[in-house]
Design an enzyme around this catalytic site. Structure first.
Site, PDB file in Angstrom:
ATOM      1  N   LYS C  78     -20.369 -26.972   0.731  1.00  0.00           N
ATOM      2  CA  LYS C  78     -20.044 -25.691   1.366  1.00  0.00           C
ATOM      3  C   LYS C  78     -19.736 -24.665   0.274  1.00  0.00           C
ATOM      4  O   LYS C  78     -19.089 -24.990  -0.717  1.00  0.00           O
ATOM      5  CB  LYS C  78     -18.834 -25.881   2.281  1.00  0.00           C
ATOM      6  CG  LYS C  78     -18.483 -24.671   3.142  1.00  0.00           C
ATOM      7  CD  LYS C  78     -17.278 -24.988   4.041  1.00  0.00           C
ATOM      8  CE  LYS C  78     -16.938 -23.827   4.968  1.00  0.00           C
ATOM      9  NZ  LYS C  78     -15.777 -24.152   5.845  1.00  0.00           N
ATOM     10  N   SER C 153     -16.415 -23.098  10.843  1.00  0.00           N
ATOM     11  CA  SER C 153     -17.062 -22.332   9.795  1.00  0.00           C
ATOM     12  C   SER C 153     -18.037 -23.142   8.937  1.00  0.00           C
ATOM     13  O   SER C 153     -18.910 -22.575   8.285  1.00  0.00           O
ATOM     14  CB  SER C 153     -15.998 -21.703   8.889  1.00  0.00           C
ATOM     15  OG  SER C 153     -15.321 -22.698   8.136  1.00  0.00           O
ATOM     16  N   SER C 177     -12.908 -26.376  11.439  1.00  0.00           N
ATOM     17  CA  SER C 177     -14.161 -25.961  10.799  1.00  0.00           C
ATOM     18  C   SER C 177     -15.077 -27.073  10.319  1.00  0.00           C
ATOM     19  O   SER C 177     -16.210 -26.815   9.939  1.00  0.00           O
ATOM     20  CB  SER C 177     -13.861 -25.019   9.628  1.00  0.00           C
ATOM     21  OG  SER C 177     -13.485 -23.750  10.141  1.00  0.00           O
TER      22      SER C 177
END
Ligand SMILES: [Mg+2]
Ligand SMILES: [Zn+2]
Lengths: 96, 492, 508
Positions: C78, C153, C177
């Site tokens: 990420k 997210s 997330s």
């Protein structure tokens, strides 16, 4: 609690943000609806409850006092939007 | 008191703690490095970086807080003080808000010149926080830019907040001197104001007596105080300015917001500073990246035991145990550890503390003043001074030659004996001295006549001659001998 | 079954036995990315040459006898974890050109384990959002239905695994997330106990809630990655000094005897989509058939979790994001324009206007932050400002403790909690654009674990009629990851939801 346009204007300055008049109206409405929602916390009885600022409550986490290598200056300044190879440049801070 | 008001002063003092590395990272705290050569992701506040607290910074804070007679709570935490400034890269300073690591202490002050009565100045709190960087306004760049140097960012600071207990510039000076001395004895800071390791802000207002009623004027915070002298001058200036302002505006505390003024040392006056618009709202909250500290009572007591003798205790010991005067004790202790230790050794080895104190406060002090040297430069050990004192006490060194010997010991870096030899000093044999006196009296009938007539001054004429013949001759002894010889009857 | 459909554990075995090289494996995933990511948009950046170089290095080490389980396995990261000298943008214009001079601890551990850093995945800007639509960089689509959001997210991280573009990926979880996009994309996601995985080098959203964790297709794969990134770190004051059992991976296959699972009735009640409810209930009966006992219990304060979260998280965020001022790094607005702007305002007779510096700050931040980030910064600034601190922030910290105490009581009666990850399956892109509050309520079932600091696992437990994945959430007491992972494996050994494929919908 109810949130006024003036509150949001003050908050925008505190946050170092700027809002157009239209944005200010929208933000006031949005923030008001969120604040209205979180206001339900008021109904919870928290007398004598200790605040919980950390998810895991540790204490006395300390490092020893020794010097290790710092970043080379070029590496430190590489991401700076404006620098003179010695330091970060900003518009005059005199009188700030 | 001449003026119709009382000055009320409280001080905020920021002291850089003498750690090798910064408060939350391992960058060096050394002063004077090239700009931005002592930074890392943590002290630049780069995204993703996290602080871990320096154990020694905490230890030095605890040590200082205890020496300031503060209470140490079981639990203390660190908070974020939020404001935007280019020398504050994270947009917040890690400081302490509602639960500082120490509170409610005091510092005792007094004035040798007795301009004020001895008193205790309260310490509201002392807390551990990080320093910010430096903004240098850069003329060369021409574009009116400021250059930011983050080397100092994250250096550990102890903020010591006094109560508004001081009533004059003299009291403030005494507080600062005592505080600086205390920090020096504790070895927690070098207190170098030029290098910014000790910074003072003063909160000043007046209590004005208006027919029986005491009126407090608005508080003014004075910044940019770069020396203790500047602090004194600024306070004296500010008191008069505030009184004039009162006479014009009659504003009381609360009528006007707290004002910040900067001291202009050259101009000798304070100037209003533009206050940051929302500086009132720091939005303190506990730093989630740091964990609290819990002080066990054991470690607090342990730290208390390790404080060592502090200035006030030392002054008392010098008076009570070594019989020094209040004044001498003060002079010796106030000159710092080095001078005091030198004295203690000399006093111990000579067995004569008073004599040691006199040498320290007179001849040695004079020498240092003249040469501008510090005690460490002085080519004289406390043991050597003790030898000198012992020789004098034993009468082996005639007191009139003592200063010559002292000078020679320093000049030639030599022992007492070597100095005495160089100066050809030895103790004068009593019988030798008596026969010398008899010779001189015989050679000076007029003097004898005067003595018999009770004009003792007359001996003065002989002393000079005697010392020409033997420089080691002790004038007092000559006076005594001559008097007794004449009194004994006709000189043979 | 094609190489990229194998589990990471199987791929690790193939690498160890020499049947497959890291270069072959990495190339296979690069091919999938090349053919599929234009449609999905999971990756912000992929550097095939760099990936293959790392793969070759791993193969070389393997020849020299190195045998780390992760050696040569591709991992997607990420774009919120700092990687030395590489762009790390948090999907924000603010950091569009930011190259950290240091490695986050997680990236350093992946390097040390010999993993191949495949590329950087998309996310909501600064991890603020639940749909990945708040990325300033690009849109990410749900591989099961490209008109829908992958969640967020960590939407890129979940979509990459769901579309076989990475066997393993690293996400972060502040309010759900990892678990929520995992659930919406039909993959496995673990949010570890707070402090299990170092946050050093993780660009902060809400420091007391953020945790790094693994996403994968099956639970043992997630365990494999978790074991590689977990552990104490002296650079993170909040890092736990607890180690995982060395036999974690082997232990997973052993089913848990006498497993007691707790559930909260309201979490399967109104407001929960019917298909989601029945899928979760079926999973619960499945567990019963595997010998688990179900215990109905209460989490009295869980209904306040979202409100608590949306005070604490924005407060911390408003402070964590104060550093983005255009002075030391990040976007800076043109000072020349700022000066013109101020000059014309003065000319127009405006009073009390900003200094050049203040206006530079304001313009830089206003230009470079997206709407959701600004909203949360302002919300947090408001909640911390004079007069509101006690009513909001302090109050929320107290309710937070009550929420934690609810969990502590629950875990006296049961081993783990079971329930849905989200009340509904993946939403249409753009459906929540103009209703932030509705978007926040999506986190209803996930924020509790972050507030309490406990571990939680999300795994696929079925599909809707329309073919959208449904996620099951298991929550455990602090440090209970081993039993969470065993319970998850136990379920997957008895079900085949995890074998369904998104793109091409191929079945084994
Ligand atoms: Mg301070
Ligand atoms: Zn540093």
């Amino acid at each position: 609690m109810s949130l006024t346009r003036a509150d949001v204007e003050k908050v925008a300055l505190l946050s170092r943000l700027r809002l157009t008049d239209a944005e200010l109206d929208a933000a006031t409405a949005e923030l008001q609806s969120i604040v209205g929602y979180v206001d339900q916390l008021a109904e919870v009885d928290t007398d004598g409850v200790q605040p919980m600022a950390h998810a895991v409550e540790l204490h006395n986490v300390l490092k020893d006092d020794f010097v290790a290598a710092s970043l080379p200056r070029e590496a430190a300044l590489r991401n700076a939007p404006s620098h003179n190879d010695e330091g970060y440049l900003v518009p005059a801070v005199l009188g700030e | 008191m001449s003026q119709p008001y009382t000055i009320v002063i409280g001080l905020e003092t920021h002291v850089q703690l003498a750690t090798a590395s910064k408060l939350f990272c391992h960058c060096s705290t050394k002063f004077g490095a090239e700009p931005n050569t002592q930074t890392c992701p943590v002290c630049i506040g780069l995204p993703g970086s996290l602080p871990v607290m320096n154990r020694d910074a905490l230890r030095l804070s605890l040590r200082t807080a205890l020496a300031l007679n503060c209470e140490i709570p079981e639990f203390t935490k660190w908070d974020r003080k939020q404001y935007y400034y280019p020398d504050l890269p994270k947009g917040y300073q890690i400081s302490q808000f509602d639960l500082p690591m120490s509170h409610d202490g005091w510092v005792a002050i007094e004035d040798p010149q007795e301009r004020f009565a001895p008193k205790k100045v309260g310490i509201i709190r002392a807390h551990l926080e990080e320093d910010a960087g430096k903004s240098i306004h850069d003329e060369v760049a021409g574009r009116g830019d400021s250059v930011i140097d983050l080397n100092r960012t994250g250096t550990p600071l102890l903020e010591i907040v006094s109560a508004p207990d001081m009533r004059s510039a003299a009291e403030v000076r005494a507080y600062l001197d005592e505080l600086k001395l205390l920090l020096a004895y504790l070895g927690v800071s070098d207190c170098n104001m030029q290098e910014g390791s000790l910074r003072v802000d003063a909160n000043v207002n007046l209590h004005i007596d208006v027919h029986g009623e005491t009126i407090a004027t608005p508080i003014v915070e004075i910044k940019n105080l770069n020396s203790f002298r500047a602090v004194e001058r600024a306070i004296e200036y500010e008191a008069e300015r505030q009184f004039r302002e009162w006479q014009e505006t009659h504003q009381r505390m609360g009528d006007a917001p707290k004002q910040t003024r900067g001291w202009d040392d050259a101009a000798g006056r304070t100037k209003a500073q533009r206050s940051k618009e929302e500086s009132s709202d720091y939005r303190y909250f506990p730093d989630p990246d740091l964990v609290p500290v819990i002080f066990s009572r054991e470690e607090v007591e342990q730290a208390r035991q390790n404080l060592g003798e502090l200035p006030q205790q030392l002054r008392e010991r010098l008076q009570n145990e070594l019989g020094l005067s209040h004044y001498d004790a003060g002079v010796l202790v106030n000159q710092g550890r080095a001078v005091l230790d030198f004295f203690l050794v000399a006093a111990h080895e000579s067995g004569d503390a008073k004599a040691a104190a006199n040498w320290m406060t007179q001849d040695i002090q004079r020498h240092l003043n003249q040469t501008g040297q510090s005690l460490s430069d002085l080519p004289l050990t406390p043991t050597a001074l003790a030898e000198l004192i012992k020789k004098l006490a034993a009468g082996e060194l005639p007191s009139p030659r003592a200063r010559d010997v002292f000078t020679s010991m320093i000049e030639y870096r030599e022992s007492v004996d070597a100095a005495m030899q160089r100066l050809g000093i030895e103790a004068v044999d009593e019988s030798e001295l008596e026969s010398l006196c008899r010779e001189l009296l015989a050679a000076n009938p007029q003097v004898v006549a005067d003595l018999q007539a009770g004009k003792m001054k007359a001996i003065g004429a002989l002393i000079g001659q005697a010392r020409k013949r033997n420089p080691n001759a002790d004038p007092n002894r000559i006076r005594e001998l001559c008097a007794s010889i004449v009194a004994a009857g006709p000189i043979g | 079954m094609s190489l990229t459909q194998q589990s990471a554990v199987e791929q690790s075995r193939l690498l160890a036995s020499g049947e497959v090289s890291s270069r072959e494996l990495t190339q296979a995933y690069l091919d999938n990315i090349a053919s599929r990511d234009s449609e999905v948009g999971a990756f912000l950046r992929v550097d095939p040459d760099a990936a293959l170089t790392q793969a070759d290095a791993a193969d070389a080490k393997r020849k020299e006898g190195e045998t780390s389980p992760l050696l040569g396995l591709p991992v997607a990261v990420k774009d919120i974890l700092c990687e030395r000298d590489q762009l790390t943008t948090c999907a924000s214009r603010m950091l569009a050109e930011f190259r950290p001079p240091y490695d986050s601890t997680v990236v350093a551990k992946l390097r040390a384990a010999g993993a191949v850093l495949l590329g950087r995945t998309n996310m909501d800007e600064f991890a603020m959002g639940g749909s990945t639509e708040h990325s300033a960089m690009q849109l990410t689509r749900n591989p099961w239905d490209t008109t829908r959001s992958p969640g967020g997210s960590s939407g890129g991280a979940a979509a990459a695994v769901a579309a076989d573009m990475a066997p393993l990926s690293i996400g972060t979880d502040t309010g759900g997330s990892i678990r929520q996009p995992a659930g919406l994309c039909g993959v496995v996601g673990l949010k570890p106990t707070y402090g299990r995985v170092s946050r050093f080098g993780l660009i902060a959203f809400a420091s007391s809630l953020d945790q790094v964790g693994p996403l994968a297709r099956i639970v043992p794969d997630a365990a494999l990655l978790f074991q590689a990134i977990a552990g104490h770190d002296v650079h993170d004051s909040t890092s736990l000094n607890e180690s995982l059992p060395n036999d974690l991976l082997d232990s997973l296959s052993q089913p848990l005897k006498g497993l007691r699972l707790g559930y909260v009735e309201e979490h399967l009640g109104e407001g929960v989509d019917a298909e989601v409810r029945s899928a979760v209930e079926t999973a619960m009966t499945q567990y019963e058939s595997l010998g688990a006992t179900m215990v109905k219990l209460e989490l009295p304060h869980s209904k306040y979790a979202v409100a608590t979260y949306y005070v604490i998280a924005p407060c911390e965020a408003s402070s964590n994001l104060a550093r983005y001022d255009g002075v030391h790094y990040g976007h800076r607005s043109s000072v020349a324009e700022v000066e013109q702007e101020l000059a014309s305002e003065r000319a127009a007779g405006a009073t009390a206007i900003d200094s050049t510096l203040v206006r530079m700050y304001r313009n830089s931040r206003t230009e470079a932050f997206g709407a959701e980030v600004k909203r949360r910064i302002m919300l947090g600034t408001y909640a911390l400002s004079a007069g509101y601190y006690d009513a909001y922030y302090l109050k929320a910290l107290k309710v937070r403790r009550l929420i934690r105490q609810d969990y502590d009581k629950a875990f006296e009666q049961v081993d783990l909690l079971v329930g849905p990850v989200t009340a509904a399956p993946a939403m249409k892109l753009g459906s929540l654009d103009d209703d932030p509050l509705a978007m926040y309520l999506v986190d209803l079932f996930t924020v509790g674990a972050n507030l309490a600091g406990i571990p939680a696992l999300s795994l696929p437990c079925g599909f809707t009629e329309s073919g959208l994945p449904i996620g099951l959430q298991l929550q455990g007491p602090p440090l209970a990851e081993p039993s969470l992972l065993r319970a998850g494996t136990m379920y997957q050994n008895a079900t085949d939801w995890h074998t369904r494929r998104a793109l091409g919908k191929t079945t084994p």
